[in-house]
Scaffold this motif. Sequence first.
Motif, mmCIF file in Angstrom:
data_model
loop_
_atom_site.group_PDB
_atom_site.id
_atom_site.type_symbol
_atom_site.label_atom_id
_atom_site.label_comp_id
_atom_site.label_asym_id
_atom_site.label_seq_id
_atom_site.Cartn_x
_atom_site.Cartn_y
_atom_site.Cartn_z
ATOM 1 N N ASP A 1 25.336 78.441 57.640
ATOM 2 C CA ASP A 1 26.789 78.499 57.446
ATOM 3 C C ASP A 1 27.257 79.919 57.183
ATOM 4 O O ASP A 1 28.282 80.357 57.708
ATOM 5 C CB ASP A 1 27.210 77.588 56.280
ATOM 6 N N VAL A 2 26.544 80.647 56.359
ATOM 7 C CA VAL A 2 26.910 82.030 56.046
ATOM 8 C C VAL A 2 26.846 82.895 57.303
ATOM 9 O O VAL A 2 27.746 83.694 57.567
ATOM 10 C CB VAL A 2 26.003 82.598 54.935
ATOM 11 N N ILE A 3 25.802 82.738 58.087
ATOM 12 C CA ILE A 3 25.658 83.525 59.316
ATOM 13 C C ILE A 3 26.782 83.197 60.290
ATOM 14 O O ILE A 3 27.380 84.102 60.892
ATOM 15 C CB ILE A 3 24.274 83.295 59.958
ATOM 16 N N GLU A 4 27.086 81.914 60.445
ATOM 17 C CA GLU A 4 28.164 81.528 61.355
ATOM 18 C C GLU A 4 29.509 82.087 60.890
ATOM 19 O O GLU A 4 30.330 82.526 61.700
ATOM 20 C CB GLU A 4 28.228 80.013 61.494
ATOM 21 N N THR A 5 29.745 82.084 59.580
ATOM 22 C CA THR A 5 30.981 82.648 59.043
ATOM 23 C C THR A 5 31.059 84.140 59.318
ATOM 24 O O THR A 5 32.113 84.655 59.720
ATOM 25 C CB THR A 5 31.070 82.386 57.519
ATOM 26 N N GLU A 6 29.960 84.844 59.117
ATOM 27 C CA GLU A 6 29.930 86.286 59.394
ATOM 28 C C GLU A 6 30.184 86.569 60.872
ATOM 29 O O GLU A 6 30.938 87.477 61.207
ATOM 30 C CB GLU A 6 28.575 86.879 58.982
ATOM 31 N N ASP B 1 33.846 85.997 61.505
ATOM 32 C CA ASP B 1 34.646 87.087 60.939
ATOM 33 C C ASP B 1 34.543 88.351 61.786
ATOM 34 O O ASP B 1 35.532 89.053 61.968
ATOM 35 C CB ASP B 1 34.222 87.385 59.505
ATOM 36 N N GLU B 2 33.371 88.661 62.273
ATOM 37 C CA GLU B 2 33.179 89.863 63.100
ATOM 38 C C GLU B 2 33.967 89.731 64.401
ATOM 39 O O GLU B 2 34.523 90.707 64.898
ATOM 40 C CB GLU B 2 31.687 90.077 63.403
ATOM 41 N N GLN B 3 34.022 88.545 64.966
ATOM 42 C CA GLN B 3 34.738 88.353 66.219
ATOM 43 C C GLN B 3 36.242 88.426 66.018
ATOM 44 O O GLN B 3 36.979 88.856 66.901
ATOM 45 C CB GLN B 3 34.346 87.014 66.854
ATOM 46 N N ASP B 4 36.731 88.015 64.856
ATOM 47 C CA ASP B 4 38.177 88.038 64.575
ATOM 48 C C ASP B 4 38.719 89.454 64.413
ATOM 49 O O ASP B 4 39.882 89.700 64.672
ATOM 50 C CB ASP B 4 38.490 87.238 63.313
#
Length: 55
Positions: free
Chosen positions: A42-47, A50-53
């Motif tokens: 979950d943390v990796i997917e959130t990161e 966020d990087e793509q946004d």
Amino acid sequence: MRKQMARQKDLFEEVVREALVPDEIQPALVTQLALLMFALIDVIETEVHDEQDRR
């Protein structure tokens, strides 16, 4: 020579047995490890999201 090899093998097997997790602890350990892995995913997917946004 063969006696030394047998002794070294016995020593290795003793070390391995001592490093194993007892059977009664294994289910709880596996459960905790799975929960940790899901949290990490979950943390990796959130990161990644966020990087793509930012672009």
